[in-house]
Scaffold this motif. Structure first.
Motif, PDB file in Angstrom:
ATOM      1  N   PRO A 113       0.827  -1.318  -0.051  1.00 10.61           N
ATOM      2  CA  PRO A 113      -0.274  -0.046   0.025  1.00 10.61           C
ATOM      3  C   PRO A 113       0.665   1.342   0.126  1.00 10.61           C
ATOM      4  N   THR A 114       2.131   1.291   0.692  1.00 11.60           N
ATOM      5  CA  THR A 114       2.645   2.547   0.693  1.00 11.60           C
ATOM      6  C   THR A 114       4.071   2.455   0.023  1.00 11.60           C
ATOM      7  N   SER A 115       4.287   1.501  -0.951  1.00  9.57           N
ATOM      8  CA  SER A 115       5.664   1.355  -1.575  1.00  9.57           C
ATOM      9  C   SER A 115       5.881   2.509  -2.341  1.00  9.57           C
ATOM     10  N   VAL A 116       5.005   3.100  -3.026  1.00  8.05           N
ATOM     11  CA  VAL A 116       5.325   4.324  -3.921  1.00  8.05           C
ATOM     12  C   VAL A 116       5.387   5.433  -3.025  1.00  8.05           C
ATOM     13  N   LYS A 117       4.629   5.564  -1.855  1.00 13.01           N
ATOM     14  CA  LYS A 117       4.688   6.874  -1.188  1.00 13.01           C
ATOM     15  C   LYS A 117       6.024   6.935  -0.339  1.00 13.01           C
ATOM     16  N   ASP A 118       6.486   5.565   0.220  1.00 10.20           N
ATOM     17  CA  ASP A 118       7.587   5.662   0.998  1.00 10.20           C
ATOM     18  C   ASP A 118       8.846   5.944  -0.062  1.00 10.20           C
ATOM     19  N   ALA A 119       8.769   5.356  -1.093  1.00  9.71           N
ATOM     20  CA  ALA A 119       9.936   5.461  -1.907  1.00  9.71           C
ATOM     21  C   ALA A 119      10.139   6.875  -2.433  1.00  9.71           C
ATOM     22  N   THR A 120       9.242   7.598  -2.672  1.00 15.03           N
ATOM     23  CA  THR A 120       8.900   9.053  -3.097  1.00 15.03           C
ATOM     24  C   THR A 120       9.315   9.948  -1.886  1.00 15.03           C
ATOM     25  N   ARG A 121       9.041   9.513  -0.610  1.00 13.67           N
ATOM     26  CA  ARG A 121       9.183  10.410   0.462  1.00 13.67           C
ATOM     27  C   ARG A 121      10.624  10.359   0.718  1.00 13.67           C
ATOM     28  N   ALA A 122      11.206   9.170   0.764  1.00 16.26           N
ATOM     29  CA  ALA A 122      12.582   9.048   0.900  1.00 16.26           C
ATOM     30  C   ALA A 122      13.711   9.809  -0.141  1.00 16.26           C
ATOM     31  N   LEU A 127      17.414  10.613   0.153  1.00 15.23           N
ATOM     32  CA  LEU A 127      17.865   9.292   0.753  1.00 15.23           C
ATOM     33  C   LEU A 127      17.879   8.345  -0.560  1.00 15.23           C
ATOM     34  N   ASP A 128      18.659   7.612  -0.270  1.00 13.29           N
ATOM     35  CA  ASP A 128      18.789   6.400  -1.231  1.00 13.29           C
ATOM     36  C   ASP A 128      17.660   5.321  -1.234  1.00 13.29           C
ATOM     37  N   VAL A 129      17.245   4.749  -2.336  1.00 15.00           N
ATOM     38  CA  VAL A 129      16.131   3.817  -2.315  1.00 15.00           C
ATOM     39  C   VAL A 129      16.461   2.585  -2.827  1.00 15.00           C
ATOM     40  N   VAL A 288      32.593   8.062  13.145  1.00 15.34           N
ATOM     41  CA  VAL A 288      32.322   7.702  11.925  1.00 15.34           C
ATOM     42  C   VAL A 288      31.367   8.483  11.231  1.00 15.34           C
ATOM     43  N   GLU A 289      31.283   8.447   9.852  1.00 10.44           N
ATOM     44  CA  GLU A 289      30.464   9.248   8.946  1.00 10.44           C
ATOM     45  C   GLU A 289      29.402   8.239   8.414  1.00 10.44           C
ATOM     46  N   PHE A 290      28.057   8.614   8.509  1.00  8.90           N
ATOM     47  CA  PHE A 290      26.879   7.927   8.033  1.00  8.90           C
ATOM     48  C   PHE A 290      26.717   8.507   6.428  1.00  8.90           C
ATOM     49  N   VAL A 291      26.544   7.491   5.669  1.00  6.00           N
ATOM     50  CA  VAL A 291      26.295   7.867   4.416  1.00  6.00           C
ATOM     51  C   VAL A 291      25.312   7.104   3.722  1.00  6.00           C
ATOM     52  N   GLY A 292      24.837   7.410   2.628  1.00  8.72           N
ATOM     53  CA  GLY A 292      23.654   6.349   1.778  1.00  8.72           C
ATOM     54  C   GLY A 292      24.568   5.284   1.151  1.00  8.72           C
ATOM     55  N   ILE A 293      23.971   4.362   0.708  1.00 10.25           N
ATOM     56  CA  ILE A 293      24.714   3.002   0.277  1.00 10.25           C
ATOM     57  C   ILE A 293      25.430   3.487  -0.974  1.00 10.25           C
ATOM     58  N   SER A 294      24.660   4.318  -1.897  1.00  8.61           N
ATOM     59  CA  SER A 294      25.276   4.633  -3.194  1.00  8.61           C
ATOM     60  C   SER A 294      26.580   5.554  -2.957  1.00  8.61           C
ATOM     61  N   GLU A 295      26.643   6.078  -2.152  1.00 12.43           N
ATOM     62  CA  GLU A 295      27.898   6.915  -1.711  1.00 12.43           C
ATOM     63  C   GLU A 295      29.078   6.026  -1.457  1.00 12.43           C
ATOM     64  N   LEU A 296      28.541   5.067  -0.404  1.00 16.42           N
ATOM     65  CA  LEU A 296      29.740   3.882  -0.047  1.00 16.42           C
ATOM     66  C   LEU A 296      30.036   3.357  -1.192  1.00 16.42           C
TER      67      LEU A 296
END
Length: 310
Positions: A113-122, A127-129, A288-296
């Motif tokens: 139900p909230t797949s698209v909503k949560d991805a868009t919000r992120a 944030l990376d999705v 430490v530095e917190f990063v998105g998975i794409s940056e890592l």
């Protein structure tokens, strides 16, 4: 008398040129260091600013000196990529996760139900999705998988169709990680198809590491994808105190190998997990530095994702 006059004449002959030379030399020497520093250097933070100015000459063309830059970043901090799984169904802890004060990655299950909503919000929060792709486990209830699951009994065409449909359903995804999947990640045929779709679309695969005999990392490397895998589950015990303890293990892992990938979840205990992560962030943020998975992935494996839609 004549002897005295000759002595005075000799003194004038040698003294005047020497005096002129000394005066010229003094004029050429710059004023003492710090003479021209602004008075604000004596206020809060000024001692550090003054030290930088004393130690480092000005950069040309008004730019910042690279040596000052390296002094400020004397050592590159170890990186932590937090992945939050199971979004897409309005589960507990979702809002608390989105309120975390650092970068993290959102893994969204498809066809909920909230797949698209949560991805868009992120995505709107920067944030990376990832697509949190349901995959068949060795054990567990089939209903835990959710819709669109990849199963080992599927034909090659069926596996491909399921993966592509899930990617089409979750907007802004830059990669896939597995929901459950201990059986699929040990199956070379099925994982070969999943990884092939990833490569075709410019994505990468994050092995959640639910199977210690997973073939995902090795097969990813063989076709030129980064071998990304989870190192630590944060909430294998569902209390915030345990999550804080796990965050300390994350810190240790990151400092030892320069990076760490870790996974938490929304769900029945999602609020406890979010609270534990928030407390852990407060403890770890200076080391430490917190990063998105794409940056890592880009930094660690020199991977430049070029997401291609069909």
């Amino acid at each position: 008398m004549k002897k005295g006059k000759r002595m005075v004449k000799c003194i004038k002959m040698y003294f005047y040129p020497a005096a002129v030379f000394i005066l010229a030399l003094c004029a050429a020497i710059p004023p003492a260091f710090g003479a021209g520093l602004p008075q604000t250097a004596h206020h809060s933070g000024g001692d550090k600013a003054a030290a930088v100015l004393l130690a480092e000459p000005a950069a040309p063309n008004g730019g910042r000196s690279s040596r000052v830059q390296s002094a400020e970043n004397s050592a590159k901090r170890s990186r932590v990529a937090i992945i939050i799984d199971d979004l897409g169904n309005g589960m507990k802890g979702t809002d608390e996760m989105f309120a975390l004060p650092v970068k993290f990655t959102v893994a969204v299950m498809p066809f909920l139900p909230t797949s698209v909503k949560d991805a868009t919000r992120a995505h709107e929060l920067g944030l990376d999705v990832l697509v949190h792709l349901p995959m068949e486990p060795r054990q567990g209830k089939p209903e835990w998988l959710g819709p669109g699951a990849v199963l080992t009994r599927m034909s090659d065409a069926e596996v491909r169709k399921s993966v592509e449909a899930a990617l089409d359903n979750v907007p802004f995804a830059i990669g896939i990680n597995n929901h459950m999947g201990s059986k699929v990640t040990g199956d070379e045929r099925v994982m070969g198809i999943v990884l092939a779709v990833c490569k075709e679309r410019g994505l990468f695969f994050v092995d959640s590491h639910t199977n210690y005999r997973s073939v995902a990392g090795r097969m990813a490397q063989e076709i030129g994808l980064p071998p990304v895998e989870n190192h630590i589950f944060l909430d294998d015990v569902h209390t915030s105190a345990h999550v804080v303890k796990q965050m300390r293990l994350v810190q240790e892992k990151a400092l030892n190998q320069n990076y760490c990938v870790t996974i938490g979840h929304v769900g029945i205990h999602g609020k406890e997990t979010a609270a534990g992560i928030r407390s852990g962030i407060a403890v770890l943020k200076d080391s430490v530095e917190f990063v998105g998975i794409s940056e890592l992935v880009k930094d660690q494996w020199k991977w430049n994702s070029r997401v291609t839609l069909p």
